[in-house]
Design an enzyme around this catalytic site. Structure first.
Site, mmCIF file in Angstrom:
data_model
loop_
_atom_site.group_PDB
_atom_site.id
_atom_site.type_symbol
_atom_site.label_atom_id
_atom_site.label_comp_id
_atom_site.label_asym_id
_atom_site.label_seq_id
_atom_site.Cartn_x
_atom_site.Cartn_y
_atom_site.Cartn_z
ATOM 1 N N ARG A 88 -44.475 -45.259 14.283
ATOM 2 C CA ARG A 88 -43.960 -46.632 14.167
ATOM 3 C C ARG A 88 -43.378 -46.868 12.769
ATOM 4 O O ARG A 88 -42.501 -47.702 12.572
ATOM 5 C CB ARG A 88 -45.048 -47.670 14.496
ATOM 6 C CG ARG A 88 -44.555 -49.108 14.341
ATOM 7 C CD ARG A 88 -45.294 -50.126 15.200
ATOM 8 N NE ARG A 88 -46.719 -49.951 15.208
ATOM 9 C CZ ARG A 88 -47.531 -50.230 14.178
ATOM 10 N NH1 ARG A 88 -47.054 -50.723 13.063
ATOM 11 N NH2 ARG A 88 -48.827 -50.017 14.286
ATOM 12 N N TYR B 190 -21.648 -63.038 18.114
ATOM 13 C CA TYR B 190 -22.336 -62.407 19.246
ATOM 14 C C TYR B 190 -23.361 -63.391 19.819
ATOM 15 O O TYR B 190 -24.225 -63.889 19.094
ATOM 16 C CB TYR B 190 -23.016 -61.108 18.790
ATOM 17 C CG TYR B 190 -23.858 -60.517 19.886
ATOM 18 C CD1 TYR B 190 -23.269 -59.991 21.036
ATOM 19 C CD2 TYR B 190 -25.248 -60.525 19.815
ATOM 20 C CE1 TYR B 190 -24.033 -59.493 22.061
ATOM 21 C CE2 TYR B 190 -26.017 -60.019 20.838
ATOM 22 C CZ TYR B 190 -25.407 -59.506 21.962
ATOM 23 O OH TYR B 190 -26.179 -59.017 22.978
ATOM 24 N N ASP C 19 -22.165 -57.728 11.213
ATOM 25 C CA ASP C 19 -22.370 -56.985 12.451
ATOM 26 C C ASP C 19 -21.115 -56.129 12.653
ATOM 27 O O ASP C 19 -20.047 -56.641 12.961
ATOM 28 C CB ASP C 19 -22.565 -57.991 13.596
ATOM 29 C CG ASP C 19 -22.880 -57.313 14.920
ATOM 30 O OD1 ASP C 19 -22.482 -56.144 15.098
ATOM 31 O OD2 ASP C 19 -23.501 -57.971 15.781
ATOM 32 N N LYS D 127 -23.553 -49.572 21.854
ATOM 33 C CA LYS D 127 -22.130 -49.637 22.175
ATOM 34 C C LYS D 127 -21.439 -48.362 21.705
ATOM 35 O O LYS D 127 -21.785 -47.290 22.151
ATOM 36 C CB LYS D 127 -21.518 -50.899 21.557
ATOM 37 C CG LYS D 127 -22.391 -52.155 21.728
ATOM 38 C CD LYS D 127 -22.505 -52.633 23.156
ATOM 39 C CE LYS D 127 -23.614 -53.661 23.389
ATOM 40 N NZ LYS D 127 -23.606 -54.826 22.519
HETATM 41 C C1 LIG Z 1 -24.557 -55.799 22.110
HETATM 42 C C2 LIG Z 1 -24.388 -56.420 20.796
HETATM 43 C C3 LIG Z 1 -25.485 -56.783 20.032
HETATM 44 C C4 LIG Z 1 -26.904 -56.638 20.524
HETATM 45 O O1 LIG Z 1 -27.262 -55.302 20.621
HETATM 46 P P1 LIG Z 1 -28.356 -54.734 21.659
HETATM 47 O O2 LIG Z 1 -28.344 -53.276 21.363
HETATM 48 O O3 LIG Z 1 -27.886 -55.084 23.026
HETATM 49 O O4 LIG Z 1 -29.638 -55.405 21.316
HETATM 50 C C5 LIG Z 1 -25.254 -57.292 18.784
HETATM 51 N N1 LIG Z 1 -24.000 -57.483 18.295
HETATM 52 C C6 LIG Z 1 -22.931 -57.170 19.013
HETATM 53 C C7 LIG Z 1 -21.573 -57.388 18.437
HETATM 54 C C8 LIG Z 1 -23.076 -56.638 20.292
HETATM 55 O O5 LIG Z 1 -22.002 -56.357 21.001
#
Ligand SMILES: *Cc1c(COP(=O)(O)O)cnc(C)c1O
Length: 384
Positions: free
Chosen positions: A56, A108, A181, A206
């Protein structure tokens, strides 16, 4: 194995394809070994020998993907998380009740929902701005009180562009950190730390993994922020949002093709954006690679090697017409998420909460690695 000639390359193609050229010291294996051990042996004096105690806290399977993401972003350290949301929320978990944060209205949606349902309850003060242009940020930040200015560029789901350096100037002058992000651009197209960002987060679910078979996240801190890195590492351990070792291994496997995937998706997306712009059924195409995008010049300056594989378009005739188009595709898949090998299309407003600011006549597409002609013909027949 750590430093070698490969890991010193300035080219992301070389860094990703070779996974920094690491070789397993105990077996000479060229691919990352999966090490699922929960616990690590202590020597007779009860001290940990390998600097590891419990997974962890840290696991050896994290080291290579963390080093690669960190290298691509030009950071001072990277941490993997169980999801993008776990990485994002850890940035806010550092804050104190009463701290102020600023973020764009079109951000997001998972982050907006988290702040509204948990961040506010927990005492954070949140200001949403129409976009992150310097003058709007200037009027939103509170000197000494604002701790985070949150950016996303290109931002979901309308692909607004933010000038990171200009936003960072405003944030830093007010005493705030810039967190960004970078899921959509990936470090292949944008390296936010070079433009002044302090913390970069990713949903590795992604493009980073890129094969639609994994949920993971990452946070990278700028080289001057080693104290923040240790804070985040403690938070990851204490809240427990750590990535599984198998997922970490899968992520490393997926990232070997990151450069090639992002390049192909960006090339096809630009062609598809141009094609959609010429369609009479389309009201507007939202893509930073188009010269009529309001901040195309910033995108050209800030992004290198393309404008990404994500675009949206507004269909003439409103929400019902848009939903009909999404229902008629045969090669695109109607699904949520993006950044995988296959192209997807989504009526985004329908997926978000009823109060979403997302335009209701808009479809969001993620361009994958199919032949671009197949994708264009599919959209053509769906629009007819
Ligand atoms: C999908 C996404 C998230 C969240 O990520 P998860 O892996 O689904 O928790 C955050 N920011 C953006 C821009 C995203 O497309």
């Amino acid at each position: 194995m750590k430093d070698n000639d490969i890991s010193k390359s300035r080219h992301h193609e070389t860094l990703t394809a070779t996974a920094l050229g690491w070789v397993d010291e105990s077996t000479d294996a060229m691919a990352l070994p999966l090490r699922p051990s929960t616990s690590f042996l202590r020597d007779p004096n009860q001290l940990d020998r390998a600097g590891r105690i419990f997974t962890r806290d840290d696991n050896p399977t994290f080291s290579q993907p963390e080093a690669l993401i960190n290298k691509l972003e030009g950071g001072g350290g990277c941490l993997l998380y169980a999801s993008g949301m776990a990485a994002i929320t850890s940035v806010f978990q550092r804050l104190q009740p009463g701290d102020h944060v600023v973020l764009p209205k079109l951000v997001y949606s998972g982050l907006r929902d988290w702040l509204n349902s948990h961040g506010l309850r927990w005492g954070l003060q949140v200001t949403y701005v129409e976009d992150c242009s310097p003058h709007l940020l200037q009027s939103a930040v509170k000197q000494g009180k604002t701790k985070i200015v949150w950016l996303e560029t290109p931002s979901n789901p309308t692909w607004q562009i933010t000038d990171i350096a200009a936003a960072a100037d405003v944030a830093h002058t007010a005493g705030a950190l810039v967190a960004i992000d970078n899921t959509v651009a990936t470090p292949i197209l944008t390296r936010p730390i070079e433009h002044g960002a302090d913390i970069v987060v990713h949903s590795c679910s992604k493009y980073m993994n890129g094969h639609g078979d994994l949920i993971a996240g990452a946070a990278v801190v700028a080289p001057q922020h080693t104290a923040i890195l240790s804070e985040l590492q403690n938070l990851r351990n204490e809240y427990g949002g750590v990535l599984g070792s198998f997922e970490s291994w899968l992520l490393m496997r997926g990232m070997r093709t990151l450069s090639a995937r992002v390049r192909i998706a960006s090339e096809s997306a630009l062609q598809i954006a141009q094609f959609l712009q010429s369609s009479e059924r389309v009201e507007q195409v939202l893509y930073p690679g188009l010269p009529d995008h309001p901040l195309h010049d910033v995108a050209v300056r800030q992004m290198s090697g393309g404008f990404g594989g994500m675009l949206s378009f507004r269909v003439k005739g409103g929400e019902q017409a848009a939903k009909l188009v999404a229902g008629k595709v045969r090669i695109f898949r109607q699904a949520i998420s993006f950044g995988s090998t296959e192209s997807v299309i989504e009526h985004r407003a329908g997926m978000e909460k009823p109060d979403t600011p997302t335009p209701r006549d808009m479809l969001r597409v993620s361009i994958g690695l199919e032949h671009v002609q197949d994708l264009m013909s599919d959209l053509q027949q769906a629009l007819e």
